[in-house]
Structures are given as structure tokens and as C-alpha cells.
Design an enzyme around this catalytic site. Structure first.
Site, short mmCIF file in Angstrom:
data_model
loop_
_atom_site.label_atom_id
_atom_site.label_comp_id
_atom_site.label_asym_id
_atom_site.label_seq_id
_atom_site.Cartn_x
_atom_site.Cartn_y
_atom_site.Cartn_z
N HIS A 172 0.73 -8.70 -0.47
CA HIS A 172 1.26 -7.38 -0.10
C HIS A 172 2.27 -7.53 1.04
CE1 HIS A 172 1.04 -2.98 0.96
NE2 HIS A 172 1.32 -3.48 2.16
N HIS A 176 6.50 -6.93 1.23
CA HIS A 176 7.40 -6.21 2.15
C HIS A 176 8.64 -7.05 2.44
CE1 HIS A 176 5.24 -2.58 2.99
NE2 HIS A 176 4.14 -3.21 3.40
N GLU A 196 5.71 0.77 0.33
CA GLU A 196 4.28 0.41 0.26
C GLU A 196 3.85 0.14 -1.18
OE1 GLU A 196 1.79 -0.37 2.17
OE2 GLU A 196 3.18 -0.36 3.84
N HIS A 274 1.41 5.19 3.28
CA HIS A 274 0.25 4.52 2.67
C HIS A 274 -0.56 5.48 1.81
CE1 HIS A 274 0.96 1.88 6.25
NE2 HIS A 274 0.59 0.92 5.43
ZN LIG Z 1 2.22 -2.45 3.65
#
Ligand SMILES: [Zn+2]
Length: 351
Positions: A172, A176, A196, A274
Site C-alpha cells: 500500500h 503511494h 488511497e 481513507h
Molecule cells: Zn495510504
């Protein structure tokens, strides 16, 4: 709180794996480590300019273009690249430090999957080195991507374990890095939720590739491996059923919506970056179970290459359908993939 710094040609976001509202809930429940994690994150934010400078000066230990993985030990300080513990050239053998060795292993596998499955040469597609910092801070219950480096805390061992234990957390955060080098999605409101979302897509896709799972057998959870004894069985996000990853006194209740009709419109969490990612995550999941994760990953990746910093959900949906059409024409995905993508997005209220 402003989460951007203007640096060179683009914006750098400071995004932490554990969302601010989860840390707030933990702090309200009296968890001392949550308060300390918030304070340490604040310290980082406030000293960002200085940190960036330090990190920039420290960079480029080996020549660029080789996509080398380097793992540094912060030795429980808030310093970066403090002591090199493992790299491919001088220190290729396992150290016996679990956080160092797992991070080295997972980041190497992530890089190899990007190359083998998406023909991408590291995060910038130009073979950038992958610099990792582990044992950051004291009982630091978070992980983040910033300034071309991934940084992982140890957790307190009870609520969160060491963040290096989770391939999907690492994938994850590296995701980014890919977004930063492609669409550069602004970390606010819907474009931030897309940022996200794509990070979660890389999180689950890389994990499925490494663990040899298909869409039907994957757990579709993000962050389940970092839950300590007190939260065993919970996760931070659930891509197949957004809103069901956790529900307890410490973390609160997972606020992710799975449909546009429930989209969060408040100002917290940078406008729900998020939170609203759940809607897009659900669409990815629904597509993957129909046409397999490999094909969905190819479509989403190609869409990401064509997206732009301020894109919203509807525009992302348009680019994803377009990518599906082009790949279907090239026989890179099933011929009915564009229809399947449209059907998946209809289920989350986007058409
Ligand atoms: Zn993140």
C-alpha cells in the site's frame, strides 16, 4: 492541517497508514501509544521541510536506475537512513532482525511483481532505489510514504504489531509512491480518496500475486497482519465489504461507505480520503471477482497512467472504462471486460 508541501515540480503528500480518526478514537479510549503516535506524526509534519532536506541529502547511496532495495534501522529515533542493515550489494544476507528481513523481502517481491506483471521498473518506472526505514520512533503505531522512502514503526505489540509484518501495508505504502510518480492525485477529497484507493489496489494485488491467490481466495483485507493480540481478527480496511473491517471500543467502527449514496462529505481525514476510498475499492473487488485480479489490475494500472491530479470518482470511472476498452481491443483482457467494469461501478452508484 495542510498535508502538502510544495517541493520541486509537484506536491508531496504525507499520508499515514492508520487514519487520523482511528488514532483519535484510540486516544479517547485512553491508549497511551496512540497519543504518542499522534505526537510523533505531528513532530514529523512540523519538521517536514527540515526532514525533506535531510532525506534528500541522504538519498542516492547507490547509483540510480538499479531498483536496489535498502533497509535502514532508525534505532527507535525519528531519524531516516540511520544505519544500513541490508542491501543487495554489500549486505545481502539476512540479519536476524525480523523487521529488517521482512521489509527487505516484501519490498523486493513488490518490485519484482511490478516488473513481471506490469512491466514497471520500480516505482518511478526508471529503476529508483527503494529506501526503507524500520524501527522508526518509539512504539510508533503507524507507517508512511514520504519523500521517496517508506517508513515503518514497531507498534506497541498489543494493539498493533510491527508494521513490517504486513505485505499489504508495505505494498500500500509503495503504491503511494507509484501514484506520486504517475497521476499525482492531490491528497484531498475525491482525488485523495482515489490516491488511497490505488494504494489499496496495489496492496491487495501485490499480496495476491506474491501469495498466489486468485480473487475468490484472497481475503481482500488491508492491514489484518498488523493487528496485535487485543485486536486479533480485525483489519483496517475490507475491500470486498467496506465498512466491516473493524468495530470495537479501541478503534471505533469502520466508517467506509460502499456506495455513492453514503459518500462522506465532512472535512475530517482530508475530506475522507481513507473513508470514501471504500466506494472505489468495492468497484475494484466486484470487477476482479468477475474477470480475475490480473486483468482488473492491468485495467486499473493503465487508467492510473492516464489520470490527473484533480480527478474525481466519475472521471476515474471514465478512465477505467476507457482502459478496459483499449486492453480488450488488444486482447490483453477479456472482450467483455468493459461491460463487467461498468456493471461493477453501477453497483456502487457510478455510471
Ligand atoms: Zn495510504
Amino acid at each position: 492541517m495542510n498535508n502538502f508541501t510544495k517541493a520541486g515540480s509537484g506536491y508531496k503528500c504525507f499520508s499515514t497508514f492508520i487514519p487520523p480518526y482511528v488514532l483519535d478514537s484510540m486516544a479517547k479510549a485512553g491508549i497511551k501509544e496512540a497519543k504518542s503516535t499522534i505526537i510523533q506524526s505531528q513532530y514529523f509534519r512540523e519538521n517536514r521541510a527540515e526532514n525533506s532536506k535531510k532525506m534528500g541529502l541522504l538519498g542516492a547511496v547507490v547509483p540510480a536506475g538499479r531498483a536496489y532495495v535498502q533497509v535502514f534501522d532508525s534505532q527507535n529515533t525519528q531519524d531516516f537512513q540511520k544505519e544500513l542493515k541490508r542491501d543487495q550489494e554489500k549486505k545481502p544476507t539476512p540479519t536476524g532482525d525480523e523487521a529488517v528481513d521482512l521489509t527487505y523481502d516484501y519490498v523486493s517481491k513488490d518490485r519484482d511483481c511490478l516488473k513481471n506483471e506490469l512491466n514497471r521498473n520500480s516505482l518511478d518506472n526508471n529503476g529508483m532505489d527503494l529506501i526503507c526505514n524500520v524501527h522508526y520512533g518509539e512504539n510508533y503505531g503507524n507507517a508512511f510514504w514520504y519523500n521517496g522512502q517508506i517508513t515503518l514503526g514497531d507498534g506497541d505489540g498489543e494493539i498493533f504489531t510491527n508494521f513490517a509484518k504486513s505485505l499489504d501495508v508495505i505494498a500500500h505504502e509503495l503504491g503511494h509512491g507509484i501514484v506520486e510518480n504517475t497521476a499525482k492525485l492531490v491528497y484531498q477529497d475525491q482525488s485523495g480518496a482515489l490516491n488511497e484507493h490505488f494504494a489499496d489496489v496495489f496492496g491487495t494485488v501485490i499480496t495476491q500475486w506474491v501469495e498466489n491467490h486468485d480473487a475468490d481466495h484472497a481475503d481482500w483485507l488491508i492491514g489484518d497482519e498488523i493487528m496485535g493480540a487485543d485486536l486479533y481478527g480485525e483489519a483496517l480496511r475490507c475491500m470486498s465489504e467496506p465498512g466491516t473491517a473493524y468495530d470495537n471500543k479501541l478503534l471505533g467502527k469502520d466508517p467506509q461507505p460502499a456506495h455513492m449514496k453514503n459518500i462522506y462529505t465532512g472535512t475530517g481525514d482530508n475530506g475522507g480520503v481513507h473513508i470514501n476510498s471504500g466506494i472505489m475499492n468495492k468497484a475494484f473487488y466486484l470487477t476482479a471477482v468477475e474477470i480475475e485480479t490480473n486483468q482488473a489490475a492491468r485495467i486499473w494500472y493503465n487508467a492510473l497512467l492516464n489520470l490527473w491530479p484533480t480527478a474525481n470518482f466519475k472521471e476515474a470511472f471514465g478512465e477505467i472504462v476507457k482502459a478496459a476498452q483499449i486492453l480488450a481491443k488488444n486482447n490483453s483482457v477479456d472482450r467483455d471486460a468493459p461491460q463487467r467494469v461498468r456493471a461493477a461501478f453501477r453497483e456502487v452508484g457510478l455510471s
